[in-house]
Design a protein around this motif. Structure first.
Motif, PDB file in Angstrom:
ATOM      1  N   LYS A   1      61.381  33.009  44.340  1.00  0.00           N
ATOM      2  CA  LYS A   1      60.840  34.040  45.230  1.00  0.00           C
ATOM      3  C   LYS A   1      60.202  35.173  44.425  1.00  0.00           C
ATOM      4  CE  LYS A   1      63.405  35.178  48.675  1.00  0.00           C
ATOM      5  NZ  LYS A   1      64.450  35.803  49.543  1.00  0.00           N
ATOM      6  N   SER A   2      60.843  35.580  43.334  1.00  0.00           N
ATOM      7  CA  SER A   2      60.296  36.641  42.487  1.00  0.00           C
ATOM      8  C   SER A   2      58.976  36.219  41.850  1.00  0.00           C
ATOM      9  CB  SER A   2      61.316  37.014  41.413  1.00  0.00           C
ATOM     10  OG  SER A   2      60.787  37.988  40.530  1.00  0.00           O
ATOM     11  N   ILE A   3      58.907  34.989  41.369  1.00  0.00           N
ATOM     12  CA  ILE A   3      57.666  34.488  40.755  1.00  0.00           C
ATOM     13  C   ILE A   3      56.551  34.433  41.795  1.00  0.00           C
ATOM     14  CG2 ILE A   3      56.595  32.469  39.694  1.00  0.00           C
ATOM     15  CD1 ILE A   3      59.374  31.879  38.430  1.00  0.00           C
ATOM     16  N   PHE A   4      56.868  33.919  42.985  1.00  0.00           N
ATOM     17  CA  PHE A   4      55.873  33.819  44.048  1.00  0.00           C
ATOM     18  C   PHE A   4      55.371  35.202  44.462  1.00  0.00           C
ATOM     19  CE2 PHE A   4      54.795  33.521  48.616  1.00  0.00           C
ATOM     20  CZ  PHE A   4      53.783  32.572  48.540  1.00  0.00           C
ATOM     21  N   ARG A   5      56.286  36.168  44.542  1.00  0.00           N
ATOM     22  CA  ARG A   5      55.905  37.528  44.929  1.00  0.00           C
ATOM     23  C   ARG A   5      54.968  38.140  43.882  1.00  0.00           C
ATOM     24  NH1 ARG A   5      60.710  39.815  44.613  1.00  0.00           N
ATOM     25  NH2 ARG A   5      61.322  39.192  46.722  1.00  0.00           N
ATOM     26  N   ASP A   6      55.318  38.004  42.606  1.00  0.00           N
ATOM     27  CA  ASP A   6      54.479  38.590  41.554  1.00  0.00           C
ATOM     28  C   ASP A   6      53.129  37.890  41.451  1.00  0.00           C
ATOM     29  OD1 ASP A   6      56.056  40.702  40.688  1.00  0.00           O
ATOM     30  OD2 ASP A   6      57.250  39.433  39.375  1.00  0.00           O
ATOM     31  N   ALA A   7      53.112  36.583  41.646  1.00  0.00           N
ATOM     32  CA  ALA A   7      51.841  35.859  41.622  1.00  0.00           C
ATOM     33  C   ALA A   7      50.927  36.327  42.747  1.00  0.00           C
ATOM     34  CB  ALA A   7      52.092  34.357  41.727  1.00  0.00           C
ATOM     35  N   THR A   8      51.520  36.605  43.916  1.00  0.00           N
ATOM     36  CA  THR A   8      50.737  37.106  45.052  1.00  0.00           C
ATOM     37  C   THR A   8      50.160  38.489  44.744  1.00  0.00           C
ATOM     38  OG1 THR A   8      52.138  35.869  46.592  1.00  0.00           O
ATOM     39  CG2 THR A   8      50.817  37.668  47.499  1.00  0.00           C
ATOM     40  N   LEU A   9      50.969  39.363  44.169  1.00  0.00           N
ATOM     41  CA  LEU A   9      50.487  40.699  43.818  1.00  0.00           C
ATOM     42  C   LEU A   9      49.387  40.637  42.754  1.00  0.00           C
ATOM     43  CD1 LEU A   9      53.851  42.705  43.700  1.00  0.00           C
ATOM     44  CD2 LEU A   9      52.089  42.780  45.473  1.00  0.00           C
ATOM     45  N   CYS A  10      49.531  39.760  41.794  1.00  0.00           N
ATOM     46  CA  CYS A  10      48.498  39.628  40.756  1.00  0.00           C
ATOM     47  C   CYS A  10      47.166  39.230  41.354  1.00  0.00           C
ATOM     48  CB  CYS A  10      48.945  38.603  39.704  1.00  0.00           C
ATOM     49  SG  CYS A  10      50.203  39.212  38.548  1.00  0.00           S
ATOM     50  N   THR A  11      47.203  38.362  42.358  1.00  0.00           N
ATOM     51  CA  THR A  11      45.964  37.935  43.008  1.00  0.00           C
ATOM     52  C   THR A  11      45.389  39.040  43.893  1.00  0.00           C
ATOM     53  OG1 THR A  11      46.499  35.575  42.985  1.00  0.00           O
ATOM     54  CG2 THR A  11      45.016  36.334  44.708  1.00  0.00           C
ATOM     55  N   GLN A  12      46.224  39.685  44.694  1.00  0.00           N
ATOM     56  CA  GLN A  12      45.744  40.688  45.637  1.00  0.00           C
ATOM     57  C   GLN A  12      45.122  41.893  44.932  1.00  0.00           C
ATOM     58  OE1 GLN A  12      49.158  41.552  48.078  1.00  0.00           O
ATOM     59  NE2 GLN A  12      48.737  39.874  49.506  1.00  0.00           N
ATOM     60  N   PHE A  13      45.685  42.287  43.797  1.00  0.00           N
ATOM     61  CA  PHE A  13      45.240  43.511  43.144  1.00  0.00           C
ATOM     62  C   PHE A  13      44.523  43.257  41.815  1.00  0.00           C
ATOM     63  CE2 PHE A  13      48.778  44.700  45.898  1.00  0.00           C
ATOM     64  CZ  PHE A  13      48.203  45.743  46.621  1.00  0.00           C
ATOM     65  N   GLY A  14      44.195  42.003  41.544  1.00  0.00           N
ATOM     66  CA  GLY A  14      43.435  41.695  40.345  1.00  0.00           C
ATOM     67  C   GLY A  14      44.090  42.190  39.075  1.00  0.00           C
ATOM     68  N   ARG A  15      45.384  41.930  38.926  1.00  0.00           N
ATOM     69  CA  ARG A  15      46.120  42.474  37.790  1.00  0.00           C
ATOM     70  C   ARG A  15      45.704  41.800  36.482  1.00  0.00           C
ATOM     71  NH1 ARG A  15      52.266  43.599  38.688  1.00  0.00           N
ATOM     72  NH2 ARG A  15      51.677  45.240  37.199  1.00  0.00           N
ATOM     73  N   ASP A  16      46.058  42.473  35.372  1.00  0.00           N
ATOM     74  CA  ASP A  16      45.556  42.049  34.070  1.00  0.00           C
ATOM     75  C   ASP A  16      46.419  40.947  33.465  1.00  0.00           C
ATOM     76  OD1 ASP A  16      47.871  43.306  33.238  1.00  0.00           O
ATOM     77  OD2 ASP A  16      46.857  44.970  32.224  1.00  0.00           O
ATOM     78  N   GLU A  17      46.067  40.593  32.225  1.00  0.00           N
ATOM     79  CA  GLU A  17      46.732  39.476  31.548  1.00  0.00           C
ATOM     80  C   GLU A  17      48.221  39.719  31.349  1.00  0.00           C
ATOM     81  OE1 GLU A  17      46.489  37.476  27.123  1.00  0.00           O
ATOM     82  OE2 GLU A  17      44.605  37.874  28.184  1.00  0.00           O
TER      83      GLU A  17
END
Length: 491
Positions: free
Chosen positions: A205-221
């Motif tokens: 769940k934590s990995i899925f949540r962070d992956a979603t945030l990275c996509t929504q906000f265009g997070r960096d490497e």
């Protein structure tokens, strides 16, 4: 008399002014056009404060020799602009473009240079590989089938089925992409009362949540590295690698130049320089495991403390395995391939150096005995403690998977020795189109990736004693274990 003389003089002056064509009548103010016409040319240019340098420059400039030079050397000026991004306005004034305007070197160019580097590294699709020894191709085929088995199905414990379907954070994702029925492992009888399953669902769940945030906000490497990829490989190790493996972050570590390919230095063509790039993560055979710790202690006793290709105080003493390069979404795939290729080539060259140290009187060639021949060494019958003299490993045993991660997408490659004669020649094959759906975009994809990474670790060393591949064609059993036994005999 005096007043008459003054009046007469004034009259003559007025008549003279009226008769002059270049003057304006004093009886009315001059118009703007008349003022401009009457002003001498040297007064039109605005005056500026002068300094000694300005004065010297203006006195030496004379009749604009700088302008004549630009007219006579247009081609040279354009060449200098394209090469250096600067324009010489005068002998003292040069306009230079900002650093951001300079063109960066394309990763594709470096990938091409790797083919002609010394020693070379070739990056090729699996369907268009360079010439490879037959045993390398046989071994590669077995590894691909082995990894393919991990993602065919049964990679989600059935005890998590209800928890996944009822979790509100997964509801929208599952409504768009339901989990395949074959994804669940119904032979796994554990329930949520088991701590490992409860831990697994929370981490996913934590990995899925962070992956979603990275996509929504265009997070960096960095966000992708430590919010998505690092927790993913940590979870794979805890569930399947046990204490045999450690995840290693090698972002800030340097590769020993001895194991890097060298290319011509553009500034001095007669010299060569190492082509260096870093990668993000890899695995190591854990110091915390007594089995591997015994091997590291043997290396210390024979003063061969550097077991890897890095210069870091810790990882230089560890046997490293595989490599993972991470980029954000829309990151440069070629740049990731370049970094991963250089890392893997250096890693394999270091392992070949360990062979030469462990077997100084043996020529490592394609004719060495391997388990593929059906005779000689058998990984099921020998262990690190066996008193039987170890046989030298073959270059065909040195085959490692590696990965690039571009946002959600995980792509797998294979690094191997491409020549039985020159063991420094490395081939990187991939990405493997057989595994095009390895992604963290869905809950099912995350579970599939965990099992896929478990398959990679199982190839490096089968931590699961019940694995059907245990002792057969593992990197440790076929390669590093032989070095360990040889080193033990040297003490």
């Amino acid at each position: 008399m005096a007043s008459m003389f003054l009046s007469s003089s004034t009259s003559r002056i007025q008549r003279w002014l009226c008769d002059s064509p270049d003057t304006v009548s004093p009886r009315r103010p001059p118009s703007l056009s008349e003022s401009l016409a009457a002003a001498p040319p040297r007064l039109v240019k605005r005056r500026r404060d002068t300094s000694p340098c300005d004065m010297e420059d203006s006195s030496s400039r004379g009749s604009s020799p700088g302008k004549r030079r630009r007219q006579n050397n247009d081609n040279l000026s354009m060449q200098s602009i394209s090469q250096s991004g600067s324009i010489a306005v005068s002998d003292r004034t040069v306009l230079t473009a900002p650093a951001s305007a300079k063109r960066s070197t394309s990763p594709s160019r470096y990938l091409t240079q790797l083919r002609t580097a010394r020693p070379p590294i070739s990056l090729s699709p699996i369907t268009m590989p360079p010439p490879l020894p037959d045993k390398v191709k046989i071994r590669l085929g077995k590894l691909r089938r082995r990894l393919g088995d991990t993602v065919k199905g049964a990679y989600i414990p059935a005890g998590l089925k209800k928890a996944i379907e009822q979790d509100p954070e997964f509801h929208l994702s599952l409504s768009m992409e339901p989990i395949d029925p074959e994804a669940f492992d119904y032979d796994d009888k554990r329930t949520l009362a088991d701590f490992s399953l409860a831990y697994t669902i929370q981490q996913v769940k934590s990995i899925f949540r962070d992956a979603t945030l990275c996509t929504q906000f265009g997070r960096d490497e960095n966000a992708w590295c430590f919010g998505v990829v690092w927790p993913l490989i940590e979870l794979a190790i805890k569930l399947h690698g046990k204490d045999k493996w450690r995840p290693e972050s090698v972002q800030s570590q340097t590769i020993n130049p001895l194991y890097l390919s060298r290319i011509s230095d553009p500034s001095t063509p007669t010299k060569e320089r190492p082509l260096f790039r870093k990668t993000d993560f890899c695995f190591s055979y854990s110091y915390l495991d007594p089995h591997f710790r015994a091997f590291y202690d043997q290396l210390d006793k024979v003063q061969s403390t550097h077991a890897s290709h890095t210069t870091d105080n810790f990882t230089a003493r560890s046997i490293l395995f595989s490599g993972i390069e991470v980029k954000p979404e829309n990151g440069d795939q070629k740049e990731a391939e370049l970094q991963m290729s250089i890392w893997m080539a250096a890693s394999l060259r270091k392992k070949m150096e360990l062979v030469r140290k462990a077997f100084p009187t043996t020529s490592v060639s394609e004719t060495d005995i391997t388990s593929d021949s059906g005779v000689g060494y058998n990984a099921n019958e020998q262990t690190i403690e066996d008193p039987i003299a170890p046989l030298p490993p073959s270059p065909t045993a040195l085959l490692e998977p590696a990965l690039t991660v571009i946002g959600h997408e995980h792509k797998v490659y294979y690094a191997c020795i491409s020549s039985a004669v020159e063991d420094g020649n490395i081939a990187i094959l991939g990405p493997d189109e057989k595994f095009t759906n390895l992604s963290t975009r869905s809950v099912q994809g995350i579970f599939k990736l965990i099992k896929f990474y478990a398959g990679i670790l199982d190839y490096g060393y089968g931590a699961d004693r019940e694995s059907e591949h245990k002792g057969k064609e593992e990197l440790w059993g076929e390669y590093i274990g032989r070095i360990a036994r040889a080193v033990s005999a040297m003490v």
